[in-house]
Design a protein around this motif. Sequence first.
Motif, PDB file in Angstrom:
ATOM      1  N   ASP A   8       0.733  -1.312   0.219  1.00 12.60           N
ATOM      2  CA  ASP A   8       0.049   0.069   0.074  1.00 12.60           C
ATOM      3  C   ASP A   8       0.883   0.947  -0.043  1.00 12.60           C
ATOM      4  O   ASP A   8       2.149   1.165  -0.191  1.00 12.60           O
ATOM      5  N   HIS A   9       0.353   2.322   0.213  1.00 10.55           N
ATOM      6  CA  HIS A   9       0.998   3.634   0.377  1.00 10.55           C
ATOM      7  C   HIS A   9       0.503   4.524   1.415  1.00 10.55           C
ATOM      8  O   HIS A   9      -0.613   4.508   1.738  1.00 10.55           O
ATOM      9  N   GLU A  58      -5.935  -4.947   6.827  1.00  9.07           N
ATOM     10  CA  GLU A  58      -5.242  -4.528   7.989  1.00  9.07           C
ATOM     11  C   GLU A  58      -3.952  -3.268   7.959  1.00  9.07           C
ATOM     12  O   GLU A  58      -4.054  -2.622   8.445  1.00  9.07           O
ATOM     13  N   LEU A  59      -3.210  -3.689   6.753  1.00  6.68           N
ATOM     14  CA  LEU A  59      -2.412  -2.861   6.333  1.00  6.68           C
ATOM     15  C   LEU A  59      -3.135  -1.491   6.208  1.00  6.68           C
ATOM     16  O   LEU A  59      -2.496  -0.397   6.587  1.00  6.68           O
ATOM     17  N   GLY A  60      -4.043  -1.424   5.372  1.00  7.84           N
ATOM     18  CA  GLY A  60      -4.675  -0.151   4.839  1.00  7.84           C
ATOM     19  C   GLY A  60      -5.003   0.326   5.911  1.00  7.84           C
ATOM     20  O   GLY A  60      -5.071   1.681   6.212  1.00  7.84           O
ATOM     21  N   GLU A  61      -5.532  -0.175   6.906  1.00 11.11           N
ATOM     22  CA  GLU A  61      -6.218   0.524   8.072  1.00 11.11           C
ATOM     23  C   GLU A  61      -5.054   0.806   9.051  1.00 11.11           C
ATOM     24  O   GLU A  61      -5.335   2.196   9.913  1.00 11.11           O
ATOM     25  N   ALA A  65      -4.507   5.454   9.638  1.00  9.50           N
ATOM     26  CA  ALA A  65      -4.295   6.398  10.792  1.00  9.50           C
ATOM     27  C   ALA A  65      -3.186   7.331  10.582  1.00  9.50           C
ATOM     28  O   ALA A  65      -2.873   8.387  11.433  1.00  9.50           O
ATOM     29  N   LEU A  66      -2.338   7.301   9.764  1.00  7.72           N
ATOM     30  CA  LEU A  66      -1.072   8.040   9.595  1.00  7.72           C
ATOM     31  C   LEU A  66      -1.291   8.872   8.210  1.00  7.72           C
ATOM     32  O   LEU A  66      -0.512  10.083   8.174  1.00  7.72           O
ATOM     33  N   ASN A  67      -1.944   8.476   7.485  1.00  6.77           N
ATOM     34  CA  ASN A  67      -2.315   9.110   6.007  1.00  6.77           C
ATOM     35  C   ASN A  67      -2.692  10.532   6.119  1.00  6.77           C
ATOM     36  O   ASN A  67      -3.544  10.851   6.824  1.00  6.77           O
ATOM     37  N   TYR A  68      -2.093  11.348   5.373  1.00  2.56           N
ATOM     38  CA  TYR A  68      -2.209  12.905   5.261  1.00  2.56           C
ATOM     39  C   TYR A  68      -2.321  13.554   6.479  1.00  2.56           C
ATOM     40  O   TYR A  68      -3.162  14.630   6.746  1.00  2.56           O
ATOM     41  N   LEU A  95       0.740  -3.620  13.185  1.00  6.22           N
ATOM     42  CA  LEU A  95       0.257  -4.905  12.552  1.00  6.22           C
ATOM     43  C   LEU A  95       0.323  -5.957  13.428  1.00  6.22           C
ATOM     44  O   LEU A  95      -0.674  -6.673  13.419  1.00  6.22           O
ATOM     45  N   ALA A  96       1.326  -6.115  14.395  1.00  6.83           N
ATOM     46  CA  ALA A  96       1.392  -7.220  15.184  1.00  6.83           C
ATOM     47  C   ALA A  96       0.367  -7.156  16.398  1.00  6.83           C
ATOM     48  O   ALA A  96      -0.050  -8.508  16.497  1.00  6.83           O
TER      49      ALA A  96
END
Length: 132
Positions: A8-9, A58-61, A65-68, A95-96
């Motif tokens: 993802d990014h 889960e990576l996307g979620e 929380a950090l995006n933008y 993630l863990a």
Amino acid sequence: MFAITVRDHVMIAHSFRGEVFGPAQRLHGATYLVDATFRRPDLDPDGIVVDIGLATRELGEVLAALNYRNLDDEPDFAGVNTSTEFLAKVIADRLAGRVHAGALGEHARGLAGITVTLHESHVAWASYEREL
């Protein structure tokens, strides 16, 4: 060791403290390509490392929380240089936590580890690897 990777990014803004960072001491943006690799010694009863769809979700979620966000304004990062290496650890740890909470399915509890790699560009990246 078996492994799958999902990608993802995330787009963030931040600044750094310390002469070593030169012009990056000023507020600047970064777009990271993020790879999350999940490892286990044996495949689960379904013959997979982990459900790729759940890992992607889960990576996307975690990244949402950090995006933008301007990380300088985030209380979780007060007083911290949010370097690429540091952010790789934050994402891996989050993630863990989701693996331990069961968000990637019951069989994901058999995962041995996670590696998160943040690509700053086509020529530079940093990773953090942790056991589960």
